[in-house]
Design an enzyme around this catalytic site. Sequence first.
Site, PDB file in Angstrom:
ATOM      1  N   LYS A 180      47.251  54.553  14.809  1.00  0.00           N
ATOM      2  CA  LYS A 180      47.494  55.201  13.627  1.00  0.00           C
ATOM      3  C   LYS A 180      45.830  55.261  12.871  1.00  0.00           C
ATOM      4  CE  LYS A 180      47.249  55.016   9.495  1.00  0.00           C
ATOM      5  NZ  LYS A 180      46.282  55.562   8.678  1.00  0.00           N
ATOM      6  N   GLU A 385      32.029  43.192  -0.958  1.00  0.00           N
ATOM      7  CA  GLU A 385      31.742  43.808   0.165  1.00  0.00           C
ATOM      8  C   GLU A 385      31.205  45.199  -0.277  1.00  0.00           C
ATOM      9  OE1 GLU A 385      34.553  45.281   3.011  1.00  0.00           O
ATOM     10  OE2 GLU A 385      32.966  44.791   4.578  1.00  0.00           O
TER      11      GLU A 385
HETATM   12  N1  LIG Z   1      35.957  43.281  10.763  1.00  0.00           N
HETATM   13  C1  LIG Z   1      35.959  44.421  11.649  1.00  0.00           C
HETATM   14  O1  LIG Z   1      35.658  44.455  12.812  1.00  0.00           O
HETATM   15  C2  LIG Z   1      35.738  45.493  10.733  1.00  0.00           C
HETATM   16  C3  LIG Z   1      35.248  46.835  11.319  1.00  0.00           C
HETATM   17  C4  LIG Z   1      35.311  47.896  10.673  1.00  0.00           C
HETATM   18  C5  LIG Z   1      35.795  48.093   9.309  1.00  0.00           C
HETATM   19  N2  LIG Z   1      36.238  46.860   8.827  1.00  0.00           N
HETATM   20  C6  LIG Z   1      36.480  46.865   7.464  1.00  0.00           C
HETATM   21  O2  LIG Z   1      37.193  48.080   6.859  1.00  0.00           O
HETATM   22  C7  LIG Z   1      37.071  48.333   5.717  1.00  0.00           C
HETATM   23  C8  LIG Z   1      36.844  49.819   5.372  1.00  0.00           C
HETATM   24  O3  LIG Z   1      37.460  50.361   6.170  1.00  0.00           O
HETATM   25  P1  LIG Z   1      38.815  51.350   5.284  1.00  0.00           P
HETATM   26  O4  LIG Z   1      38.390  51.826   4.003  1.00  0.00           O
HETATM   27  O5  LIG Z   1      39.186  52.321   6.296  1.00  0.00           O
HETATM   28  O6  LIG Z   1      39.797  50.373   5.253  1.00  0.00           O
HETATM   29  P2  LIG Z   1      41.245  50.395   4.734  1.00  0.00           P
HETATM   30  O7  LIG Z   1      41.779  48.986   4.951  1.00  0.00           O
HETATM   31  O8  LIG Z   1      41.362  51.162   3.581  1.00  0.00           O
HETATM   32  O9  LIG Z   1      41.890  51.445   6.104  1.00  0.00           O
HETATM   33  C9  LIG Z   1      42.005  51.006   7.183  1.00  0.00           C
HETATM   34  C10 LIG Z   1      43.356  51.453   7.777  1.00  0.00           C
HETATM   35  O10 LIG Z   1      44.522  51.248   7.062  1.00  0.00           O
HETATM   36  C11 LIG Z   1      45.334  52.471   6.490  1.00  0.00           C
HETATM   37  N3  LIG Z   1      45.516  52.116   4.993  1.00  0.00           N
HETATM   38  C12 LIG Z   1      44.939  52.482   4.053  1.00  0.00           C
HETATM   39  N4  LIG Z   1      45.970  52.100   3.012  1.00  0.00           N
HETATM   40  C13 LIG Z   1      47.196  51.372   3.702  1.00  0.00           C
HETATM   41  C14 LIG Z   1      48.263  51.043   2.941  1.00  0.00           C
HETATM   42  N5  LIG Z   1      48.695  51.010   1.846  1.00  0.00           N
HETATM   43  N6  LIG Z   1      49.272  50.832   3.908  1.00  0.00           N
HETATM   44  C15 LIG Z   1      49.028  50.781   5.315  1.00  0.00           C
HETATM   45  N7  LIG Z   1      48.034  51.395   5.794  1.00  0.00           N
HETATM   46  C16 LIG Z   1      46.830  51.726   5.145  1.00  0.00           C
HETATM   47  C17 LIG Z   1      44.345  53.445   6.588  1.00  0.00           C
HETATM   48  O11 LIG Z   1      44.744  54.837   6.621  1.00  0.00           O
HETATM   49  C18 LIG Z   1      43.398  53.032   7.668  1.00  0.00           C
HETATM   50  O12 LIG Z   1      43.893  53.737   8.771  1.00  0.00           O
HETATM   51  C19 LIG Z   1      35.916  47.330   5.152  1.00  0.00           C
HETATM   52  O13 LIG Z   1      36.419  46.266   4.483  1.00  0.00           O
HETATM   53  C20 LIG Z   1      35.387  46.702   6.445  1.00  0.00           C
HETATM   54  O14 LIG Z   1      34.587  45.732   6.375  1.00  0.00           O
HETATM   55  C21 LIG Z   1      36.296  45.665   9.470  1.00  0.00           C
END
Ligand SMILES: NC(=O)c1ccc[n+]([C@@H]2O[C@H](COP(=O)([O-])OP(=O)(O)OC[C@H]3O[C@@H](n4cnc5c(N)ncnc54)[C@H](O)[C@@H]3O)[C@@H](O)[C@H]2O)c1
Length: 488
Positions: A180, A385
Site C-alpha cells: 500500500k 522531526e
Molecule cells: N525509518 C525509516 O526507514 C523511514 C523511512 C522513510 C520515512 N520514514 C518516516 O516517515 C514519515 C514521513 O512519511 P509519511 O508522511 O508518508 O508518513 P505517514 O505515517 O503519514 O504515512 C506513511 C504511510 O501510512 C499511510 N497512512 C497515513 N495515515 C494513515 C492512517 N491513519 N492509517 C493507516 N495508514 C495511514 C500513508 O498513506 C502512507 O502509506 C517520517 O516520520 C519519516 O521519518 C521513516
Amino acid sequence: MQLNDPRLFRQLAYVDGQWTAGRRNHDEPVLDPANGETLGHCALLDAEQITGAVTAAERAFAGWRALSVEERGRLLQRWYQLLHEHREDLAHLMTLEQGKPLRDARGEVDYGASFIQWFAEEARRAYGMTIPSHIPNALLGTLKEPVGVSVMITPWNFPLAMITRKAGAALAAGCPVIVKPANETPFTALALAELAERAGIPPGVFNVVTGEPATVSEVLCTDDRVRSVSFTGSTRVGKLLIRQSAGSVKRMSLELGGNAPFIVCEDVDVDEAARDAVAAKFQTAGQDCLAANRIFVHRRIYDRFLERFAVHMKALRVGSGMMEVDIGPLIHRRAVEAAQAIVDDALEQGARLVAGNQSMAPGANFFIPTLLADITPAMRVFREETFSPVAGVCAFDDDEAVVAAANDTEYGLAAYIYSNDVKRIWKMMRGLEYGMVSVNTLKMTGAPIPFGGVKQSGLGREGGAQGLEEYLDTKYFCLGNMPGPSGS
Ligand SMILES: NC(=O)c1ccc[n+]([C@@H]2O[C@H](COP(=O)([O-])OP(=O)(O)OC[C@H]3O[C@@H](n4cnc5c(N)ncnc54)[C@H](O)[C@@H]3O)[C@@H](O)[C@H]2O)c1
Ligand SMILES: N[C@@H](CC=O)C(=O)O
C-alpha cells in the site's frame, strides 16, 4: 506524461495480476508538488476489494513458496534488470509525483534495485541448523519457513526504495506481498508492479493496492491471513498499526521517524564537516528519516562552523526537480506551513536566524533552506522531526553532555559523529541510543546493512541478513526414536 515506455504509467491498482479500478471508478487525483497540476489519478479500492487482494495473495502463497530459491532468485534478478532498463522512466515518474531532483530520483532507482538483487542472492543463505541433542536417539534442528502473506505500507519520501527494501526480502523468503503506497506517490509503485509482471512474477505474488489509508490498513491489519505487516512512516501511524494488528498477533517491522543528532567535535576540518552537515540536513529537501535534525557543534568552532554552513547552504539551488537543482518542492502546502511554524516557534523562543528568506521561494510548495542558530531543547525544532529544509544548530562544551542531549528524544534512528579522535568516537558511539551511527561520513545505507532504529524509531531491521529474517519463521523439529548415535 512523457515516458519512453508509456505502459509504465498505471493509474489502476494491481491485484492478482489484474489492473483494478475502484468500484464506480472511485479515485483521487495525484498532484505534481512542483506546480500543483494533476498528474493522473489513483484508484480507491473499497474494503471488499482489499480483502480480495489478501485472498489472491493467500492463494498464490503455496506456489510461490514451493519454488526453489534459484527459481525465485531468477525472477527477482529479472525484475532487478528491468528496473535498470527503465531507470530513466522510473526516475521521471518519481520526480513528477514526489518532487525530488531527477539526479536523486535516479540514485533512488539504483538504491531500490540493489535490494532486489541483494535478497535474490541472500535467500540462498536462509539456513536452519542442527542442535546437539539432549534427548536420547533424537535429531533436533530448525528450518526456516516463509511467514506468509506480507503487507507493506510505505511513505512518499522514498516511493521506490521503501518498497523494494521490504518486498525484495519478503519475495525472496517465499512470501506473497501486498503493497500500500502513499497516496501522494502511487505511480512509482504501480510501475514496479508492471515490471514485476513483465519479469514473470506470478499473479497474486506482488500486489499493489491503493485506497483510503485508514480503510486499507484496517482491513489488512485485522485480517488473520495477513501474517506480517511492515511499515515505514511516521511514529504516529506506526502506533496505530500496532494497535490494529494486535488482535491477530502479526509479525511487525516498523521503520518510523527520526530526530538525528549530528555531532561535530573541535578536531575536524570545519569546512568539510559543515559541507557534510548541509548534505545530511538537506537531502530530499530535509524530508528524509536520516536527515540531520539537531546539529551540535563544539563551542570552539561554533562561529566558524555556522559561517561555513551558511555558505554551503546558500549554494543549494531550489526549484522543480525536473531542472538542475539540489532541492525540490516539499510534498504539499501543509508541509511548507509546518516548516514555517517550526521556524516561528524557534524565533519566538530566542533562536537566531542566520540565513533563509522564504520570500525567495519559487512556488507555493517550496521552502528556502533556513539556518537557525542557538536552538534549545524547549524549541520544536529540537524536539520534533522537522522533515523540511530547516536546520537547527547549537553549541556544546562537553562530550557527556552532548551525548545526553542527543539522547534526549523519544526517537533513536540514526546519529552522526564528526571527530578524528578514535577513543572519543568510540565512547560517543557506545553512548548514543540509536540504531545506526555514522562516523565521518554521510553514506551509511545500502542493501547489505541492517537499517533500523531503537526506541520509538521502530522495530526490526531492513536490509542485510537481518532483513530476510523479518519474513522467515523458525520451525524447530525433533525426530525421536531414530537409530544411531545421539547427541552428536
Ligand atoms: N525509518 C525509516 O526507514 C523511514 C523511512 C522513510 C520515512 N520514514 C518516516 O516517515 C514519515 C514521513 O512519511 P509519511 O508522511 O508518508 O508518513 P505517514 O505515517 O503519514 O504515512 C506513511 C504511510 O501510512 C499511510 N497512512 C497515513 N495515515 C494513515 C492512517 N491513519 N492509517 C493507516 N495508514 C495511514 C500513508 O498513506 C502512507 O502509506 C517520517 O516520520 C519519516 O521519518 C521513516
Ligand atoms: N534515506 C533513508 C530513507 C528515509 O527516509 C534510506 O536510506 O533508506
